[in-house]
Scaffold this motif. Structure first.
Motif, PDB file in Angstrom:
ATOM      1  N   LEU A   1      13.056  -2.880   1.025  1.00  0.00           N
ATOM      2  CA  LEU A   1      11.878  -2.580   1.843  1.00  0.00           C
ATOM      3  C   LEU A   1      11.048  -1.450   1.237  1.00  0.00           C
ATOM      4  CD1 LEU A   1      13.538  -2.813   5.357  1.00  0.00           C
ATOM      5  CD2 LEU A   1      11.755  -4.320   4.482  1.00  0.00           C
ATOM      6  N   GLU A   2      11.714  -0.414   0.743  1.00  0.00           N
ATOM      7  CA  GLU A   2      10.993   0.702   0.141  1.00  0.00           C
ATOM      8  C   GLU A   2      10.238   0.247  -1.106  1.00  0.00           C
ATOM      9  OE1 GLU A   2      14.194   3.522  -0.288  1.00  0.00           O
ATOM     10  OE2 GLU A   2      13.651   4.536   1.575  1.00  0.00           O
ATOM     11  N   ALA A   3      10.852  -0.601  -1.928  1.00  0.00           N
ATOM     12  CA  ALA A   3      10.191  -1.120  -3.131  1.00  0.00           C
ATOM     13  C   ALA A   3       8.965  -1.943  -2.749  1.00  0.00           C
ATOM     14  CB  ALA A   3      11.167  -1.947  -3.954  1.00  0.00           C
ATOM     15  N   GLU A   4       9.083  -2.740  -1.715  1.00  0.00           N
ATOM     16  CA  GLU A   4       7.945  -3.558  -1.261  1.00  0.00           C
ATOM     17  C   GLU A   4       6.832  -2.672  -0.713  1.00  0.00           C
ATOM     18  OE1 GLU A   4       5.852  -7.118  -0.775  1.00  0.00           O
ATOM     19  OE2 GLU A   4       7.679  -6.680  -1.888  1.00  0.00           O
ATOM     20  N   ARG A   5       7.197  -1.611  -0.014  1.00  0.00           N
ATOM     21  CA  ARG A   5       6.191  -0.686   0.523  1.00  0.00           C
ATOM     22  C   ARG A   5       5.414  -0.020  -0.611  1.00  0.00           C
ATOM     23  NH1 ARG A   5       8.201   4.336   3.926  1.00  0.00           N
ATOM     24  NH2 ARG A   5       9.132   4.715   1.896  1.00  0.00           N
ATOM     25  N   VAL A   6       6.123   0.403  -1.666  1.00  0.00           N
ATOM     26  CA  VAL A   6       5.475   1.024  -2.822  1.00  0.00           C
ATOM     27  C   VAL A   6       4.529   0.024  -3.486  1.00  0.00           C
ATOM     28  CG1 VAL A   6       5.898   1.921  -5.149  1.00  0.00           C
ATOM     29  CG2 VAL A   6       7.277   2.727  -3.233  1.00  0.00           C
ATOM     30  N   LYS A   7       4.991  -1.210  -3.654  1.00  0.00           N
ATOM     31  CA  LYS A   7       4.171  -2.252  -4.269  1.00  0.00           C
ATOM     32  C   LYS A   7       2.894  -2.487  -3.456  1.00  0.00           C
ATOM     33  CE  LYS A   7       4.225  -7.191  -5.031  1.00  0.00           C
ATOM     34  NZ  LYS A   7       4.876  -8.400  -4.592  1.00  0.00           N
ATOM     35  N   LYS A   8       3.037  -2.609  -2.155  1.00  0.00           N
ATOM     36  CA  LYS A   8       1.877  -2.871  -1.298  1.00  0.00           C
ATOM     37  C   LYS A   8       0.924  -1.677  -1.263  1.00  0.00           C
ATOM     38  CE  LYS A   8       3.819  -6.463   1.514  1.00  0.00           C
ATOM     39  NZ  LYS A   8       2.855  -7.550   1.474  1.00  0.00           N
ATOM     40  N   ALA A   9       1.469  -0.472  -1.306  1.00  0.00           N
ATOM     41  CA  ALA A   9       0.615   0.720  -1.330  1.00  0.00           C
ATOM     42  C   ALA A   9      -0.223   0.750  -2.603  1.00  0.00           C
ATOM     43  CB  ALA A   9       1.461   1.984  -1.204  1.00  0.00           C
ATOM     44  N   LYS A  10       0.384   0.369  -3.740  1.00  0.00           N
ATOM     45  CA  LYS A  10      -0.355   0.319  -4.995  1.00  0.00           C
ATOM     46  C   LYS A  10      -1.446  -0.744  -4.934  1.00  0.00           C
ATOM     47  CE  LYS A  10       3.289   2.038  -8.026  1.00  0.00           C
ATOM     48  NZ  LYS A  10       4.217   1.710  -9.119  1.00  0.00           N
ATOM     49  N   GLU A  11      -1.136  -1.892  -4.359  1.00  0.00           N
ATOM     50  CA  GLU A  11      -2.131  -2.956  -4.206  1.00  0.00           C
ATOM     51  C   GLU A  11      -3.277  -2.494  -3.305  1.00  0.00           C
ATOM     52  OE1 GLU A  11       0.212  -6.183  -2.691  1.00  0.00           O
ATOM     53  OE2 GLU A  11       1.003  -6.702  -4.669  1.00  0.00           O
ATOM     54  N   GLN A  12      -2.931  -1.808  -2.241  1.00  0.00           N
ATOM     55  CA  GLN A  12      -3.950  -1.309  -1.312  1.00  0.00           C
ATOM     56  C   GLN A  12      -4.833  -0.263  -1.988  1.00  0.00           C
ATOM     57  OE1 GLN A  12      -2.541   1.031   2.074  1.00  0.00           O
ATOM     58  NE2 GLN A  12      -3.995  -0.074   3.377  1.00  0.00           N
TER      59      GLN A  12
ATOM     60  N   ALA B   1      -5.460  -0.041  -5.170  1.00  0.00           N
ATOM     61  CA  ALA B   1      -6.308  -0.741  -6.132  1.00  0.00           C
ATOM     62  C   ALA B   1      -7.482  -1.419  -5.420  1.00  0.00           C
ATOM     63  CB  ALA B   1      -5.492  -1.770  -6.908  1.00  0.00           C
ATOM     64  N   ALA B   2      -7.236  -2.018  -4.279  1.00  0.00           N
ATOM     65  CA  ALA B   2      -8.306  -2.658  -3.508  1.00  0.00           C
ATOM     66  C   ALA B   2      -9.306  -1.633  -3.012  1.00  0.00           C
ATOM     67  CB  ALA B   2      -7.718  -3.438  -2.331  1.00  0.00           C
TER      68      ALA B   2
ATOM     69  N   ALA C   1      -9.972   1.195  -4.428  1.00  0.00           N
ATOM     70  CA  ALA C   1     -10.721   1.678  -5.582  1.00  0.00           C
ATOM     71  C   ALA C   1     -11.801   0.681  -5.976  1.00  0.00           C
ATOM     72  CB  ALA C   1      -9.768   1.915  -6.752  1.00  0.00           C
ATOM     73  N   LEU C   2     -11.514  -0.582  -5.843  1.00  0.00           N
ATOM     74  CA  LEU C   2     -12.456  -1.633  -6.236  1.00  0.00           C
ATOM     75  C   LEU C   2     -13.545  -1.858  -5.186  1.00  0.00           C
ATOM     76  CD1 LEU C   2     -13.105  -3.756  -8.391  1.00  0.00           C
ATOM     77  CD2 LEU C   2     -11.586  -5.321  -7.190  1.00  0.00           C
ATOM     78  N   PHE C   3     -13.145  -1.933  -3.937  1.00  0.00           N
ATOM     79  CA  PHE C   3     -14.072  -2.299  -2.864  1.00  0.00           C
ATOM     80  C   PHE C   3     -14.479  -1.140  -1.955  1.00  0.00           C
ATOM     81  CE2 PHE C   3     -11.530  -6.177  -3.675  1.00  0.00           C
ATOM     82  CZ  PHE C   3     -12.561  -6.983  -4.156  1.00  0.00           C
ATOM     83  N   GLY C   4     -13.840  -0.021  -2.109  1.00  0.00           N
ATOM     84  CA  GLY C   4     -14.093   1.103  -1.225  1.00  0.00           C
ATOM     85  C   GLY C   4     -13.178   1.026  -0.011  1.00  0.00           C
ATOM     86  N   LYS C   5     -12.879   2.190   0.543  1.00  0.00           N
ATOM     87  CA  LYS C   5     -11.971   2.240   1.701  1.00  0.00           C
ATOM     88  C   LYS C   5     -12.735   1.901   2.962  1.00  0.00           C
ATOM     89  CE  LYS C   5      -8.428   5.009   3.825  1.00  0.00           C
ATOM     90  NZ  LYS C   5      -7.637   6.225   3.797  1.00  0.00           N
ATOM     91  N   LYS C   6     -12.134   1.029   3.756  1.00  0.00           N
ATOM     92  CA  LYS C   6     -12.723   0.624   5.030  1.00  0.00           C
ATOM     93  C   LYS C   6     -12.290   1.623   6.104  1.00  0.00           C
ATOM     94  CE  LYS C   6     -13.477  -3.723   7.371  1.00  0.00           C
ATOM     95  NZ  LYS C   6     -13.017  -5.089   7.547  1.00  0.00           N
ATOM     96  N   SER C   7     -13.237   2.112   6.879  1.00  0.00           N
ATOM     97  CA  SER C   7     -12.914   3.105   7.915  1.00  0.00           C
ATOM     98  C   SER C   7     -12.507   2.462   9.199  1.00  0.00           C
ATOM     99  CB  SER C   7     -14.100   4.012   8.164  1.00  0.00           C
ATOM    100  OG  SER C   7     -14.382   4.731   6.990  1.00  0.00           O
TER     101      SER C   7
END
Length: 65
Positions: A43-54, A56-57, A59-65
Motif C-alpha cells: 500500500l505504501e509503494a502504491e501511495r508513493v507511485k500515485k503521489a508521483k503521478e499526481q 506530474a499531472a 506540473a503539467l496541467f496545474g493544480k486544481k483548487s
C-alpha cells in the motif's frame, strides 16, 4: 488421510481486520502479522507511485483548487 478425501480441511481465508483472534496459535498470529506487514508495504509503494503521478499531472496541467 482418507482415500475419499472426506476429511475436514482448514479453510484458507484471508485475515480480516477486527477478526476474533482467540483461537489462533502463536504461529498463526505471526503469519498474519507478516501478511499485514506485506500488505502495508504494498500500500505504501502504491501511495508513493500515485503521489508521483499526481505531482506530474499538477506540473503539467496545474493544480486544481
Amino acid at each position: 488421510m482418507s482415500i475419499f478425501g472426506d476429511e475436514p480441511t482448514k479453510a484458507s481465508v484471508s485475515p480480516q481486520p477486527g477478526e476474533d483472534l482467540y483461537g489462533l496459535s502463536v504461529a498463526e498470529l505471526t503469519e498474519r502479522i507478516a501478511v499485514y506487514q506485506a500488505e502495508i508495504t504494498r500500500l505504501e509503494a502504491e501511495r508513493v507511485k500515485k503521489a508521483k503521478e499526481q505531482d506530474a499531472a499538477h506540473a503539467l496541467f496545474g493544480k486544481k483548487s
